[in-house]
Scaffold this motif. Structure first.
Motif, PDB file in Angstrom:
ATOM      1  N   LYS A  45       0.799  -1.269  -0.010  1.00 34.51           N
ATOM      2  CA  LYS A  45       0.048   0.024   0.100  1.00 34.51           C
ATOM      3  C   LYS A  45       0.939   1.346  -0.050  1.00 34.51           C
ATOM      4  CE  LYS A  45      -4.030  -1.899  -0.226  1.00 34.51           C
ATOM      5  NZ  LYS A  45      -4.858  -1.607  -1.548  1.00 34.51           N
ATOM      6  N   THR A  46       2.229   1.234  -0.010  1.00 36.48           N
ATOM      7  CA  THR A  46       2.819   2.267  -0.476  1.00 36.48           C
ATOM      8  C   THR A  46       3.806   2.456  -1.520  1.00 36.48           C
ATOM      9  OG1 THR A  46       4.710   1.370   0.845  1.00 36.48           O
ATOM     10  CG2 THR A  46       3.420   2.721   2.218  1.00 36.48           C
ATOM     11  N   ALA A  47       3.614   1.429  -2.348  1.00 39.02           N
ATOM     12  CA  ALA A  47       4.270   1.145  -3.772  1.00 39.02           C
ATOM     13  C   ALA A  47       4.024   2.014  -4.834  1.00 39.02           C
ATOM     14  CB  ALA A  47       3.960  -0.261  -4.206  1.00 39.02           C
ATOM     15  N   ILE A  48       2.601   2.644  -4.550  1.00 40.39           N
ATOM     16  CA  ILE A  48       2.122   3.320  -5.729  1.00 40.39           C
ATOM     17  C   ILE A  48       2.404   4.962  -5.069  1.00 40.39           C
ATOM     18  CG2 ILE A  48       0.244   4.360  -6.867  1.00 40.39           C
ATOM     19  CD1 ILE A  48      -1.146   1.694  -6.539  1.00 40.39           C
ATOM     20  N   PRO A  49       2.773   5.953  -6.041  1.00 40.83           N
ATOM     21  CA  PRO A  49       3.029   7.374  -5.636  1.00 40.83           C
ATOM     22  C   PRO A  49       2.046   8.018  -4.793  1.00 40.83           C
ATOM     23  CG  PRO A  49       4.016   7.013  -7.624  1.00 40.83           C
ATOM     24  CD  PRO A  49       3.276   5.786  -7.639  1.00 40.83           C
ATOM     25  N   ASP A  50       0.845   7.827  -5.343  1.00 36.62           N
ATOM     26  CA  ASP A  50      -0.402   8.392  -4.479  1.00 36.62           C
ATOM     27  C   ASP A  50      -0.780   7.833  -3.541  1.00 36.62           C
ATOM     28  OD1 ASP A  50      -0.542   9.879  -7.058  1.00 36.62           O
ATOM     29  OD2 ASP A  50      -2.258   8.701  -7.669  1.00 36.62           O
ATOM     30  N   ASP A  51      -0.351   6.749  -3.015  1.00 39.51           N
ATOM     31  CA  ASP A  51      -0.574   6.302  -1.632  1.00 39.51           C
ATOM     32  C   ASP A  51       0.145   7.001  -0.608  1.00 39.51           C
ATOM     33  OD1 ASP A  51      -1.921   4.058  -2.897  1.00 39.51           O
ATOM     34  OD2 ASP A  51      -0.430   2.752  -2.616  1.00 39.51           O
ATOM     35  N   GLU A  52       1.184   7.731  -0.883  1.00 39.23           N
ATOM     36  CA  GLU A  52       1.998   8.480   0.288  1.00 39.23           C
ATOM     37  C   GLU A  52       0.994   9.430   0.692  1.00 39.23           C
ATOM     38  OE1 GLU A  52       5.868  11.095   1.043  1.00 39.23           O
ATOM     39  OE2 GLU A  52       5.769   9.645  -0.562  1.00 39.23           O
ATOM     40  N   GLY A  53       0.284  10.120  -0.341  1.00 39.46           N
ATOM     41  CA  GLY A  53      -0.692  11.204   0.254  1.00 39.46           C
ATOM     42  C   GLY A  53      -1.690  10.854   0.779  1.00 39.46           C
ATOM     43  N   ILE A  54      -2.045   9.755   0.642  1.00 40.35           N
ATOM     44  CA  ILE A  54      -3.378   9.040   1.318  1.00 40.35           C
ATOM     45  C   ILE A  54      -2.831   8.831   2.733  1.00 40.35           C
ATOM     46  CG2 ILE A  54      -4.891   7.020   1.656  1.00 40.35           C
ATOM     47  CD1 ILE A  54      -4.873   6.755  -1.392  1.00 40.35           C
ATOM     48  N   TRP A  55      -1.716   8.393   2.871  1.00 36.84           N
ATOM     49  CA  TRP A  55      -1.339   7.943   4.470  1.00 36.84           C
ATOM     50  C   TRP A  55      -1.024   9.356   5.082  1.00 36.84           C
ATOM     51  CZ3 TRP A  55      -1.801   3.740   6.765  1.00 36.84           C
ATOM     52  CH2 TRP A  55      -1.613   2.498   5.938  1.00 36.84           C
ATOM     53  N   ARG A  56      -0.524  10.419   4.211  1.00 38.36           N
ATOM     54  CA  ARG A  56      -0.294  11.666   5.146  1.00 38.36           C
ATOM     55  C   ARG A  56      -1.462  12.418   5.387  1.00 38.36           C
ATOM     56  NH1 ARG A  56       4.912  13.804   4.911  1.00 38.36           N
ATOM     57  NH2 ARG A  56       6.372  12.869   3.425  1.00 38.36           N
ATOM     58  N   THR A  57      -2.566  12.272   4.657  1.00 38.70           N
ATOM     59  CA  THR A  57      -4.021  12.625   4.976  1.00 38.70           C
ATOM     60  C   THR A  57      -4.637  11.870   6.038  1.00 38.70           C
ATOM     61  OG1 THR A  57      -4.178  13.333   2.544  1.00 38.70           O
ATOM     62  CG2 THR A  57      -6.299  13.395   3.971  1.00 38.70           C
ATOM     63  N   LEU A  58      -4.397  10.534   5.958  1.00 36.48           N
ATOM     64  CA  LEU A  58      -4.846   9.875   7.171  1.00 36.48           C
ATOM     65  C   LEU A  58      -4.363  10.087   8.524  1.00 36.48           C
ATOM     66  CD1 LEU A  58      -5.625   5.970   6.799  1.00 36.48           C
ATOM     67  CD2 LEU A  58      -4.087   6.697   8.510  1.00 36.48           C
ATOM     68  N   LEU A  59      -3.169  10.577   8.492  1.00 40.16           N
ATOM     69  CA  LEU A  59      -2.421  10.880   9.667  1.00 40.16           C
ATOM     70  C   LEU A  59      -3.145  12.162  10.415  1.00 40.16           C
ATOM     71  CD1 LEU A  59       0.092  10.038  11.508  1.00 40.16           C
ATOM     72  CD2 LEU A  59       1.207  11.743  10.287  1.00 40.16           C
ATOM     73  N   GLU A  60      -3.711  12.871   9.352  1.00 43.29           N
ATOM     74  CA  GLU A  60      -4.190  14.261  10.026  1.00 43.29           C
ATOM     75  C   GLU A  60      -5.440  14.164  10.999  1.00 43.29           C
ATOM     76  OE1 GLU A  60      -3.208  17.318   9.334  1.00 43.29           O
ATOM     77  OE2 GLU A  60      -2.162  17.559   7.832  1.00 43.29           O
ATOM     78  N   PHE A  61      -6.178  13.178  10.702  1.00 49.40           N
ATOM     79  CA  PHE A  61      -7.404  13.143  11.672  1.00 49.40           C
ATOM     80  C   PHE A  61      -7.292  12.706  12.848  1.00 49.40           C
ATOM     81  CE2 PHE A  61      -8.748  12.944   7.048  1.00 49.40           C
ATOM     82  CZ  PHE A  61      -9.666  14.004   7.052  1.00 49.40           C
ATOM     83  N   PRO A  62      -6.433  11.630  13.114  1.00 46.19           N
ATOM     84  CA  PRO A  62      -6.292  11.314  14.656  1.00 46.19           C
ATOM     85  C   PRO A  62      -5.575  12.228  15.443  1.00 46.19           C
ATOM     86  CG  PRO A  62      -4.912   9.952  13.198  1.00 46.19           C
ATOM     87  CD  PRO A  62      -6.162  10.542  12.242  1.00 46.19           C
ATOM     88  N   VAL A  63      -4.659  13.068  14.726  1.00 49.15           N
ATOM     89  CA  VAL A  63      -3.503  13.811  15.434  1.00 49.15           C
ATOM     90  C   VAL A  63      -4.377  15.169  15.578  1.00 49.15           C
ATOM     91  CG1 VAL A  63      -1.736  15.635  14.818  1.00 49.15           C
ATOM     92  CG2 VAL A  63      -1.281  13.175  14.187  1.00 49.15           C
ATOM     93  N   LEU A  64      -5.305  15.511  14.760  1.00 47.04           N
ATOM     94  CA  LEU A  64      -6.013  16.726  15.032  1.00 47.04           C
ATOM     95  C   LEU A  64      -6.815  16.250  16.201  1.00 47.04           C
ATOM     96  CD1 LEU A  64      -7.046  19.544  14.171  1.00 47.04           C
ATOM     97  CD2 LEU A  64      -8.708  18.432  12.985  1.00 47.04           C
TER      98      LEU A  64
END
Length: 911
Positions: free
Chosen positions: A794-813
């Motif tokens: 799930k990190t092999a595709i370049p767009d996946d990194e953006g999904i993980w970064r966005t996913l990190l935002e909600f619990p941190v907020l």
């Protein structure tokens, strides 16, 4: 009359003369055998015994009488005081270890097969005929009376109509789609690609909205029961003669055959008046004329029914317990109080303390007894005048219509403020009393002997009787419901009847939950209390799952129930950042926590049934395989509800603490309590029809990514405009410190443009379910190897990194805002913020809330580290995700400038 048919005229006379219900039981005392299963129905505060050594599951219990006659020495036992509902399981080998039976029950099939002179074949034949006639009368007359006289609250219906107007026209009504087809639709919506689109013969019709073809293609697995014995003429006359005594039979166009379209038209918002400015077009004028003509027709039918059937009565129905909670403390809704006062004619004196106090006592009576008649024929005559009453009695069309309109107006005052009401005739009320007495008579007959219990169970048809009654169960009067459910509990001792009731419950589940979500009925006096009798048994659950798509029905009902609370709200107002620019308004569709579905927890029956089914061996994985995508859609609906906005130092303290957060947290906690239950299985069975934990992670990953893609559009960067204060500014990039940069990071980190006043929520159940899925993936046999390989994929595709970064935002907020609230930075928002943090961060609820957020932060950081390592573009490749997390925490916790990183040295050696 019924007793005379069953026992003979001589015994009937003795029973009437004795005026004792016990006399009937004495007729069987010499020949009847003890009941095989106790089935004693529990009343409130009855002592209920639990033996963890003997019970099959936690729902199996004994009554106090059976407990005192059984031996449980050395067992793990406990007792408690019961609420109303449930029954004793003594004698049922599926629920209780036979060694723990009392000396009365558990005699086996010999009790049922025993025949004797008192309960001979002829009496059993007469019993079968009488019961069949009673149930036919009950379904065709009593249930029809209830359905035509009941008017549910319009507040929920209007709310749903407003929400539906803001939804895309392509949205489907879940209640009109078969549960298994709905799961396929949700799979295609979540996976997003036509390559993953499931092949289903009805999918194209569903996507085009052609719901009619659904039902024509579905086969009904329930076969009709064998024909029953011919009912004796005397029994039929005994049942039907009562109707002849109180009213003349109406023709097919009478009040009791009023179509559902007429009743639905009374619940809808009326079109513009014919004389209004809005009614300029011909089509609008015609629609308005048709609407008010339909109302006149319904009012005339209602007035005519009251004229010919002894008068009209307005019945107020009770609500769930939470509706009356404030009566014990502060105050109930003023709109609800005002509506009742207006109907009672005390509107001018509503400020009187004595009027208010008396009214609260009246409403508590309604709560305790289930329903209350607040208007009758005398009040109608008093309001409209004696002349109108005389013309009404004589059949004047105009006055008859006027009477119907007047009582419909009183009904509208109540239904528009969350009250459920019914308009019944005197004849209908008498029929309900007669039905209640007959059901009580049947209960006494059932408890007399296992032979009669077996015969009565065979006489009741699941298809023709149980389905019809369960459909109207929520609208039955409380005293009738209580006796009907007691009868069902007794008949559940017959396995065949229990299976038929389970099938009828499953078939009517969608309709009943839809009515309950609209505010109809009370949970403790509904058919939902019966489900525990068969949904905790492996045999019945497997049968229902295989032939009645039980699991899909449960998940679809939960989704449709929560969707009733959807509302289009203003998310935020973006201030103007340039001269001449207007502030922009951002809307979103989220669950309204103040809606009765959430405040009264009307989703609880669905959650309880799902939890009960998931306790059965093999059901968790099957549920995850056949209902996953519908469940993911449910979590998606609950995302981001009850947004919070920080009140800055220039604003006043909030006037009244909002209470909507209670409904939102209850919903999140209820959803979170089934996360681990769904995944409580191992991937030790290689079945291609069942999903593995990794495949469930794939599906949840797609659902999270799709939701985040739509959520990103709600965040807009403001830049550093001089017109905005610091807490109003938001940037789409967060600068790294020089130390970070020297370790290989970029100069800035892409992030959500989140300002201090950005609305945020404690509630992201979809993300937390994804966190639980990843945690369960670690617990599988191969453990961390499965997780590592899955994260690598799930990190092999370049767009996946953006999904993980966005996913990190909600619990941190959520974590950072909770820390601010603990530090008293949200005092102007009221003390309720501290209560929310306690529910979020303290046991026992923290496991499905804060702890899931912590785990998701860890998983996302590991994924970003793997992504950075695969690029190999830094001196310390494994620190990419960790660097992003630390920098995000520094900014979200607001300490980046405080620790001096905004003025960090240019070279590491200077530090």
């Amino acid at each position: 009359q019924l007793t005379g048919i069953l026992f003979g005229e001589a015994e009937a006379a003795n029973i009437v003369a004795s005026s004792s219900k016990d006399y009937m039981t004495q007729l069987f005392a010499k020949a009847s055998t003890p009941r095989r299963v106790c089935q004693h129905p529990f009343r409130k505060n009855d002592i209920v015994w639990v033996c963890r050594t003997c019970q099959s599951d936690e729902t199996c219990v004994l009554c106090h009488k059976c407990w005192t006659r059984s031996n449980h020495d050395g067992h793990d036992v406990a007792f408690y005081h019961a609420q109303a509902g449930g029954c004793c399981d003594c004698g049922d080998p599926d629920a209780w270890d036979p060694r723990g039976f009392c000396d009365v029950h558990g005699g086996g099939d010999k009790n049922i097969n025993n025949t004797n002179s008192s309960v001979d074949t002829a009496m059993l034949s007469r019993t079968r005929g009488i019961v069949t006639a009673i149930m036919d009368w009950f379904t065709q007359v009593i249930v029809k009376d209830v359905e035509t006289s009941f008017y549910p609250t319009t507040a929920t219906a209007i709310h749903a109509n407003v929400s539906s107007n803001n939804v895309s026209s392509s949205a489907l009504d879940e209640s009109s789609v078969p549960p298994d087809v709905l799961e396929d639709l949700n799979r295609s919506l979540i996976m997003g690609s036509t390559n993953h689109r499931p092949q289903h013969p009805l999918l194209d019709a569903a996507m085009s909205g052609d719901t009619r073809s659904f039902y024509s293609s579905l086969s009904n697995p329930m076969s009709s029961n064998p024909s029953v014995d011919i009912v004796e003429n005397a029994a039929e006359e005994a049942i039907s003669s009562y109707d002849d005594e109180i009213m003349q039979e109406e023709d097919d166009d009478g009040f009791f055959h009023r179509t559902d379209n007429v009743q639905q038209s009374l619940q809808q918002q009326p079109p513009p008046s014919i004389l209004s400015v809005q009614a300029e077009s011909r089509l609008t004028r015609e629609a308005s004329k048709a609407h008010y003509k339909e109302i006149d027709r319904a009012a005339h039918e209602l007035g005519e029914a009251g004229r010919t059937q002894g008068g009209l009565y307005l019945i107020l129905f009770s609500q769930d317990a939470s509706f009356y909670t404030d009566m014990q403390g502060s105050a109930i809704s003023e709109s609800c109080i005002s509506a009742v006062l207006d109907v009672l004619g005390a509107g001018a004196a509503r400020n009187s303390a004595s009027i208010s106090s008396s009214l609260r006592k009246v409403l508590l009576l309604c709560k305790n007894f289930g329903e209350l008649s607040i208007l009758g024929t005398s009040e109608i005559l008093s309001a409209l005048g004696i002349d109108t009453g005389m013309c009404w009695r004589d059949g004047d069309v105009v006055k008859t219509t006027l009477v119907g309109k007047w009582i419909l107006d009183q009904k509208l005052k109540l239904t528009s403020t969350l009250w459920n009401v019914a308009i019944k005739t005197h004849a209908q009320l008498l029929r309900e009393q007669r039905a209640s007495a007959i059901i009580s008579w049947l209960g006494l007959l059932t408890r007399a002997s296992d032979n009669l219990c077996q015969t009565m169970a065979e006489a009741i048809s699941g298809r023709h009787h149980l389905v019809a009654i369960l459909n109207g169960d929520l609208m039955l009067s409380r005293h009738l419901t209580k006796r009907w459910h007691a009868l069902l509990l007794t008949l559940l001792a017959v396995p065949r009847f229990k299976m038929e009731l389970a099938e009828a419950y499953c078939e009517t589940y969608g309709k009943v939950t839809k009515d309950y979500a609209r505010g109809i009925g009370v949970s403790e006096a509904s058919s939902f209390t019966l489900s525990v009798q068969f949904l905790n048994r492996q045999t019945y659950v497997r049968e229902l799952a295989a032939n009645w798509v039980l699991l899909q029905r449960l998940s679809a009902a939960l989704l449709s129930t929560l969707k009733v609370a959807l509302c289009r709200q203003v998310r935020k107002v973006i201030p103007a950042i340039a001269d001449g620019q207007q502030p922009s308004v951002v809307h979103e569709e989220v669950l309204d926590p103040n809606q009765p579905v959430l405040m009264q927890r009307r989703y609880n029956p669905c959650i309880s049934d799902i939890k009960c089914v998931l306790n059965v061996q093999g059901m968790p994985r099957l549920f995850a395989s056949v209902s996953l995508f519908t469940f993911l859609q449910t979590l998606k609906v609950a995302q981001g509800m009850d947004k919070q906005v920080w009140r800055c130092w220039s604003m006043d303290h909030v006037d009244n603490d909002p209470r909507g957060w209670v409904g939102a947290f209850n919903c999140s906690i209820s959803l979170g309590c089934i996360f681990e239950r769904i995944l409580s299985w191992q991937d030790d069975t290689a079945d291609p029809k069942l999903l593995t934990c990794a495949e469930i992670c794939d599906a949840t990953w797609c659902a999270v990514a799709k939701w985040q893609q739509g959520e990103i559009s709600n965040y807009q960067s403001t830049g550093n405009s001089p017109k905005l204060q610091a807490h109003e500014c938001s940037s789409a990039a967060l600068p790294y410190s020089t130390v970070h940069y020297l370790y290989g990071t970029s100069t800035a980190q892409p992030a959500f443009p989140v300002s201090q006043i950005e609305p945020w929520s404690f509630h992201y159940p979809l993300h937390r379910f994804f966190s639980v899925c990843l945690r369960e993936l670690c617990r599988r046999t191969t453990g961390s190897r499965d997780l590592a390989s899955w994260l690598t994929k799930k990190t092999a595709i370049p767009d996946d990194e953006g999904i993980w970064r966005t996913l990190l935002e909600f619990p941190v907020l959520a974590l950072s805002r909770a820390a601010q609230i603990r530090s008293n930075l949200w005092r102007r928002n009221g003390s309720g913020m501290q209560d929310q943090v306690l529910n979020y961060a303290e046991p026992p609820f923290c496991r499905s809330l804060r702890d899931a957020d912590f785990a998701l932060v860890q998983f996302a950081t590991v994924a970003l580290n793997i992504s950075c390592e695969s690029k190999c573009n830094s001196n310390h490749p494994s620190s990419g995700g960790t660097a992003s997390l630390i920098n995000l925490l520094l900014h979200r916790f607001g300490v980046f400038d405080f620790v001096g990183f905004s003025k960090a040295p240019h070279f590491y050696r200077e530090k």
